[in-house]
Design a protein around this motif. Structure first.
Motif, short mmCIF file in Angstrom:
data_model
loop_
_atom_site.label_atom_id
_atom_site.label_comp_id
_atom_site.label_asym_id
_atom_site.label_seq_id
_atom_site.Cartn_x
_atom_site.Cartn_y
_atom_site.Cartn_z
N ASP A 1 0.82 -1.21 0.00
CA ASP A 1 0.00 0.00 0.00
C ASP A 1 0.85 1.27 0.00
O ASP A 1 0.57 2.21 -0.74
CB ASP A 1 -0.97 0.01 1.18
CG ASP A 1 -2.10 -0.99 1.01
OD1 ASP A 1 -2.48 -1.28 -0.14
OD2 ASP A 1 -2.61 -1.48 2.03
N VAL B 1 2.49 1.67 -3.54
CA VAL B 1 1.54 2.15 -4.56
C VAL B 1 1.21 3.62 -4.32
O VAL B 1 1.18 4.42 -5.27
CB VAL B 1 0.26 1.27 -4.55
CG1 VAL B 1 -0.84 1.91 -5.38
CG2 VAL B 1 0.58 -0.12 -5.08
N LYS B 2 1.00 3.99 -3.08
CA LYS B 2 0.70 5.38 -2.75
C LYS B 2 1.85 6.30 -3.16
O LYS B 2 1.65 7.36 -3.76
CB LYS B 2 0.41 5.51 -1.26
CG LYS B 2 -0.01 6.88 -0.83
CD LYS B 2 -0.35 6.92 0.65
CE LYS B 2 -0.74 8.32 1.08
NZ LYS B 2 -1.10 8.37 2.50
N ASN C 1 2.11 6.58 -7.04
CA ASN C 1 1.07 7.44 -7.57
C ASN C 1 1.33 8.91 -7.26
O ASN C 1 1.02 9.78 -8.06
CB ASN C 1 -0.31 7.01 -7.07
CG ASN C 1 -0.84 5.83 -7.86
OD1 ASN C 1 -0.79 5.82 -9.08
ND2 ASN C 1 -1.34 4.83 -7.16
N VAL D 1 -0.98 5.44 -13.63
CA VAL D 1 -1.75 4.98 -12.48
C VAL D 1 -1.15 3.65 -12.04
O VAL D 1 -1.02 2.72 -12.84
CB VAL D 1 -3.24 4.78 -12.85
CG1 VAL D 1 -4.01 4.20 -11.67
CG2 VAL D 1 -3.86 6.10 -13.30
N TYR D 2 -0.77 3.57 -10.77
CA TYR D 2 -0.19 2.36 -10.22
C TYR D 2 -1.23 1.66 -9.35
O TYR D 2 -1.98 2.32 -8.63
CB TYR D 2 1.05 2.69 -9.37
CG TYR D 2 2.17 3.29 -10.18
CD1 TYR D 2 3.15 2.47 -10.72
CD2 TYR D 2 2.24 4.66 -10.41
CE1 TYR D 2 4.18 3.01 -11.48
CE2 TYR D 2 3.26 5.20 -11.17
CZ TYR D 2 4.24 4.37 -11.69
OH TYR D 2 5.25 4.91 -12.45
N TYR D 3 -1.27 0.33 -9.42
CA TYR D 3 -2.23 -0.42 -8.63
C TYR D 3 -1.68 -1.80 -8.32
O TYR D 3 -0.76 -2.29 -8.97
CB TYR D 3 -3.58 -0.51 -9.35
CG TYR D 3 -3.53 -1.17 -10.71
CD1 TYR D 3 -3.81 -2.52 -10.85
CD2 TYR D 3 -3.19 -0.44 -11.84
CE1 TYR D 3 -3.76 -3.13 -12.09
CE2 TYR D 3 -3.14 -1.02 -13.08
CZ TYR D 3 -3.43 -2.37 -13.21
OH TYR D 3 -3.37 -2.97 -14.44
N LYS D 4 -2.27 -2.43 -7.29
CA LYS D 4 -1.79 -3.75 -6.84
C LYS D 4 -2.77 -4.83 -7.26
O LYS D 4 -3.97 -4.60 -7.38
CB LYS D 4 -1.62 -3.76 -5.32
CG LYS D 4 -2.92 -3.60 -4.56
CD LYS D 4 -2.72 -3.56 -3.07
CE LYS D 4 -4.07 -3.43 -2.36
NZ LYS D 4 -3.96 -3.37 -0.94
#
Length: 57
Positions: free
Chosen positions: A27, A30-31, A34, A42-45
């Motif tokens: 988390d 990713v935060k 971004n 855009v980054y995401y898990k």
């Protein structure tokens, strides 16, 4: 132990950025990614599917 992969989406193209990141770290990574983006990335898990990982070995 839950593992995640981090992906980036940019102009419709998805790219794997990091593999097998620990749940305790994903988390914040990713935060941070971004927050640092400069061109609309855009980054995401996504959780790692352990069954698929074992099939490749």
């Amino acid at each position: 132990m839950m593992l995640f992969n981090i992906f980036m989406r940019h102009h419709g193209v998805v790219t794997l950025v990091m593999e097998n990141v620990l749940a305790t770290e994903v988390d914040s990574l990713v935060k941070s990614l971004n927050a640092l983006n400069n061109d609309g990335e855009v980054y995401y898990k996504v959780p790692v599917d352990n069954r698929r990982s074992q099939e490749r070995q």
